[in-house]
Motif scaffolding. Structure first.
Motif, short mmCIF file in Angstrom:
data_model
loop_
_atom_site.label_atom_id
_atom_site.label_comp_id
_atom_site.label_asym_id
_atom_site.label_seq_id
_atom_site.Cartn_x
_atom_site.Cartn_y
_atom_site.Cartn_z
N MET A 1 0.83 -1.20 0.00
CA MET A 1 0.00 0.00 0.00
C MET A 1 0.87 1.25 0.00
N CYS A 2 1.94 1.22 0.75
CA CYS A 2 2.73 2.45 0.92
C CYS A 2 3.39 2.89 -0.40
N GLU A 3 3.69 1.95 -1.29
CA GLU A 3 4.29 2.32 -2.57
C GLU A 3 3.33 3.16 -3.40
N GLU A 4 2.03 3.03 -3.13
CA GLU A 4 1.02 3.74 -3.89
C GLU A 4 0.79 5.16 -3.36
N ILE A 5 1.37 5.50 -2.23
CA ILE A 5 1.21 6.84 -1.66
C ILE A 5 2.42 7.66 -2.09
N LYS A 6 2.18 8.53 -3.07
CA LYS A 6 3.30 9.25 -3.69
C LYS A 6 3.02 10.75 -3.73
N ILE A 7 4.10 11.49 -3.79
CA ILE A 7 4.03 12.93 -4.01
C ILE A 7 4.87 13.27 -5.23
N TYR A 8 4.41 14.27 -5.98
CA TYR A 8 5.19 14.77 -7.10
C TYR A 8 5.83 16.07 -6.65
N VAL A 9 7.14 16.06 -6.55
CA VAL A 9 7.89 17.24 -6.11
C VAL A 9 8.46 17.93 -7.35
N ALA A 10 8.06 19.19 -7.52
CA ALA A 10 8.46 19.95 -8.70
C ALA A 10 9.58 20.93 -8.37
N ASP A 11 10.44 21.12 -9.32
CA ASP A 11 11.50 22.12 -9.26
C ASP A 11 10.87 23.47 -9.60
N LEU A 12 10.86 24.40 -8.66
CA LEU A 12 10.19 25.68 -8.87
C LEU A 12 10.93 26.59 -9.85
N ALA A 13 12.25 26.46 -9.93
CA ALA A 13 12.99 27.28 -10.90
C ALA A 13 12.57 26.88 -12.31
N ALA A 14 12.47 25.60 -12.56
CA ALA A 14 12.03 25.13 -13.88
C ALA A 14 10.58 25.51 -14.12
N TYR A 15 9.76 25.33 -13.13
CA TYR A 15 8.33 25.65 -13.25
C TYR A 15 8.11 27.12 -13.58
N ASN A 16 8.85 27.99 -12.89
CA ASN A 16 8.72 29.43 -13.12
C ASN A 16 9.21 29.85 -14.51
N ASN A 17 9.99 28.98 -15.15
CA ASN A 17 10.47 29.27 -16.50
C ASN A 17 9.73 28.43 -17.54
N GLY A 18 8.56 27.95 -17.18
CA GLY A 18 7.71 27.25 -18.14
C GLY A 18 8.07 25.81 -18.42
N LYS A 19 8.89 25.20 -17.58
CA LYS A 19 9.29 23.81 -17.79
C LYS A 19 8.74 22.94 -16.66
N LEU A 20 8.20 21.81 -17.04
CA LEU A 20 7.71 20.86 -16.03
C LEU A 20 8.83 19.87 -15.73
N TYR A 21 9.36 19.98 -14.54
CA TYR A 21 10.45 19.10 -14.14
C TYR A 21 10.28 18.77 -12.67
N GLY A 22 10.28 17.50 -12.38
CA GLY A 22 10.13 17.06 -11.01
C GLY A 22 10.26 15.55 -10.93
N VAL A 23 9.88 15.01 -9.78
CA VAL A 23 10.04 13.58 -9.58
C VAL A 23 8.92 13.07 -8.66
N TRP A 24 8.42 11.86 -8.97
CA TRP A 24 7.48 11.20 -8.08
C TRP A 24 8.27 10.48 -7.01
N ILE A 25 7.85 10.63 -5.75
CA ILE A 25 8.57 10.03 -4.62
C ILE A 25 7.57 9.30 -3.73
N ASN A 26 7.96 8.12 -3.29
CA ASN A 26 7.16 7.38 -2.31
C ASN A 26 7.15 8.20 -1.02
N ALA A 27 5.97 8.65 -0.60
CA ALA A 27 5.86 9.55 0.55
C ALA A 27 6.07 8.85 1.89
N CYS A 28 6.16 7.52 1.89
CA CYS A 28 6.37 6.78 3.13
C CYS A 28 7.85 6.49 3.40
N LEU A 29 8.70 6.85 2.46
CA LEU A 29 10.13 6.66 2.69
C LEU A 29 10.58 7.48 3.89
#
Length: 171
Positions: A1-29
């Protein structure tokens, strides 16, 4: 179950410059592992001097909505609580406005059980207290008893599905 609980953490510098860049992370780690994955993501950013990040998406939080301002530590605590009580934690957190402490106390100290209806609980409670003679049992309105318990504030309920009511003592 815990592997299914994830967060997508985005790089705000990339986001502010119009680029979608980030990573999905298991939130239970472990928090250190989560921070390490964030640091790796930031160091590989398409933007120079990437330092800030935010949670832009999530999965597996069972109906509980993370705010865009939720911190990594809080998201981790919520994810671990949901992993511990997958059938009920999301609804409990919604009921208590996101308070993990109140939700944990409710499930550990005040949880009665899961029933199809308040009437089923009222009938079980009545039967456990006293043996009701068959000729009188037909006259007992268990539906009204259950409703009265809830209206009086003795109990509260959280419905998680059709014919699935979780009952808690209010004390």
């Amino acid at each position: 179950m815990c592997e299914e609980i994830k967060i997508y953490v985005a790089d705000l510098a990339a986001y502010n410059n119009g680029k979608l860049y980030g990573v999905w992370i298991n939130a239970c780690l472990d928090l250190d592992e989560i921070q390490e994955q964030i640091n790796i993501m930031l160091s590989n950013s398409p933007e120079d001097c990437a330092e800030e990040y935010a949670i832009h998406d999530y999965e597996g939080f069972n109906g509980y909505e993370l705010s865009e301002y939720t911190g990594i530590k809080t998201a981790h605590e919520i994810a671990c609580f949901i992993a511990e009580y997958p059938d009920l934690a999301g609804a409990l957190l919604c009921h208590f406005g996101g308070s993990i402490e109140e939700a944990r106390q409710a499930i550990e100290d005040n949880y009665v059980g899961c029933y199809k209806s308040l009437a089923d609980y009222a009938e079980e409670l009545t039967d456990s207290i006293d043996q009701i003679p068959d000729n009188i049992a037909y006259y007992i309105d268990y539906e009204r008893m259950g409703r009265d318990m809830e209206l009086s504030g003795d109990i509260y309920t959280i419905a998680t599905a059709y014919d699935e009511i979780h009952i808690f003592w209010s004390h």
